[in-house]
Design an enzyme around this catalytic site. Structure first.
Site, PDB file in Angstrom:
ATOM      1  N   GLY A  59       0.824  -1.204   0.000  1.00 56.00           N
ATOM      2  CA  GLY A  59       0.000   0.000   0.000  1.00 56.00           C
ATOM      3  C   GLY A  59       0.856   1.250   0.000  1.00 56.00           C
ATOM      4  O   GLY A  59       2.049   1.214   0.339  1.00 56.00           O
ATOM      5  N   CYS A  60       0.254   2.376  -0.363  1.00 49.60           N
ATOM      6  CA  CYS A  60       1.020   3.621  -0.498  1.00 49.60           C
ATOM      7  C   CYS A  60       1.478   4.169   0.852  1.00 49.60           C
ATOM      8  O   CYS A  60       2.662   4.463   1.045  1.00 49.60           O
ATOM      9  CB  CYS A  60       0.218   4.658  -1.271  1.00 49.60           C
ATOM     10  SG  CYS A  60      -1.442   4.967  -0.646  1.00 49.60           S
ATOM     11  N   PHE A  61       0.548   4.314   1.808  1.00 50.61           N
ATOM     12  CA  PHE A  61       0.957   4.738   3.143  1.00 50.61           C
ATOM     13  C   PHE A  61       1.962   3.746   3.726  1.00 50.61           C
ATOM     14  O   PHE A  61       2.951   4.136   4.359  1.00 50.61           O
ATOM     15  CB  PHE A  61      -0.256   4.825   4.075  1.00 50.61           C
ATOM     16  CG  PHE A  61      -0.966   6.145   4.077  1.00 50.61           C
ATOM     17  CD1 PHE A  61      -0.270   7.345   4.180  1.00 50.61           C
ATOM     18  CD2 PHE A  61      -2.346   6.205   4.005  1.00 50.61           C
ATOM     19  CE1 PHE A  61      -0.929   8.576   4.196  1.00 50.61           C
ATOM     20  CE2 PHE A  61      -3.024   7.422   4.029  1.00 50.61           C
ATOM     21  CZ  PHE A  61      -2.313   8.605   4.123  1.00 50.61           C
ATOM     22  N   ALA A  62       1.684   2.462   3.518  1.00 51.73           N
ATOM     23  CA  ALA A  62       2.564   1.430   4.075  1.00 51.73           C
ATOM     24  C   ALA A  62       3.983   1.565   3.552  1.00 51.73           C
ATOM     25  O   ALA A  62       4.962   1.400   4.295  1.00 51.73           O
ATOM     26  CB  ALA A  62       2.006   0.046   3.747  1.00 51.73           C
TER      27      ALA A  62
END
Length: 325
Positions: free
Chosen positions: A134-137
């Protein structure tokens, strides 16, 4: 040439894949699948492609492509794969969240590898199936992995991160509507964002006794793309010691840069870069991590994974420069 197919072709991540892959020296785009736009030019959904690529969406798949990118909504990749079969040699890169967690990584004889190259590069090179992070991850893990490597994550980590509107996907909603988003700011899913699970699993991979809290506040920004994440926690190492540890950890990672200067999001937008800035105040370390949510946070990282899977230099097709103005 690597023949590729894209499923869910009208969304932001698919558009970003096409933008980069149509200039990739080792790739041929075989098909872009979209049931809602079948028969229409790609530029109908992706206006930035007008004049650059003469190709139409299709509602048919070629099951014999070398690799397929799944750009479907979260939870929809499983149902698509149950209904559509690919050849035994076709590699799959899923940009959704269906297979990211360890408990979900095994599906109908397919073992999905978590596609964060900075910790799983050797596994990615041997993999046939990738769960793209994921992007935030991605932004948060890259900020914390060197601390985990040196068993320095022994206190709660406070995280505040803001993402652009493209992070919500192409479908319209109240909070992605221009009238709501413009000149506005809000948080959502405080302390319970879905990316926390994959972040924790990666940290435990490097620091097996990690059990501190990740206190994560995700924010909606009034800009289209990019993630600006700030994290702080207690740490006794000096700034010089921390910089040395981060530089050593990322010395062979072409897309990660470590600095002690102030950084801004324009330094990474439309690139596959992650820039990490370190600051020390007393016994607290402040880590700032910036990425483009659609590139390093999604499609660019997926292409980086594809390069590794096919034995190419991982930077191939990803030499992308940001615009500072």
């Amino acid at each position: 040439m690597i023949n590729i197919g894209i499923i869910g072709g009208s969304g932001y991540t698919a558009g970003e894949l096409i933008r980069i892959l149509m200039y990739h020296p080792n790739v041929n785009i075989d098909f872009v699948y979209s049931t809602t736009n079948a028969g229409k030019p790609l530029s109908v959904a992706h206006h930035d492609l007008m004049g650059d690529i003469e190709m139409n969406f299709t509602d048919k798949i070629n099951p014999e492509v070398n690799v397929v990118f799944l750009c479907l909504g979260h939870g929809k990749s499983i149902s698509f794969l149950k209904e559509n079969q690919f050849g035994g040699h076709t590699k799959i890169i899923d940009l959704g969240n269906d297979f990211r967690l360890n408990k979900d990584a095994h599906f109908e004889g397919k073992d999905f590898v978590y596609g964060l190259p900075e910790i799983n590069k050797s596994e990615i090179k041997k993999a046939d199936f990738i769960a793209n992070p994921g992007c935030f991850a991605t932004a948060i893990q890259l900020a914390l992995l060197p601390l985990a490597k040196h068993n320095l994550l022994n206190n709660d980590v406070h995280i505040n991160a803001t993402t652009g509107s493209t992070g919500a996907g192409v479908s319209l909603s109240e909070t992605s509507h221009f009238s709501w988003r413009n000149n506005n700011f809000s948080h959502y899913k405080a302390f319970e964002h879905q990316h926390l699970g994959e972040i924790s699993e990666s940290l435990v991979q490097l620091q097996d006794d990690f059990d501190s809290e990740l206190l994560f506040i995700p924010n909606r920004g009034d800009f289209p793309r990019g993630i600006f994440a700030t994290l702080y926690t207690l740490c006794d190492d000096s700034l010089e010691q921390l910089v040395a540890k981060y530089e050593e950890f990322y010395k062979n990672e072409p897309f990660v840069t470590v600095t002690t200067t102030n950084i801004n999001m324009k330094q990474v937008v439309q690139t596959n870069k992650c820039i990490i800035s370190l600051l020390k105040k007393g016994n607290r370390v402040l880590i700032t991590s910036i990425i483009d949510n659609l590139t390093k946070g999604a499609s660019g990282q997926a292409i980086q994974n594809m390069n590794l899977m096919f034995g190419l230099e991982e930077t191939t097709g990803l030499h992308l420069k940001p615009s500072g103005f």
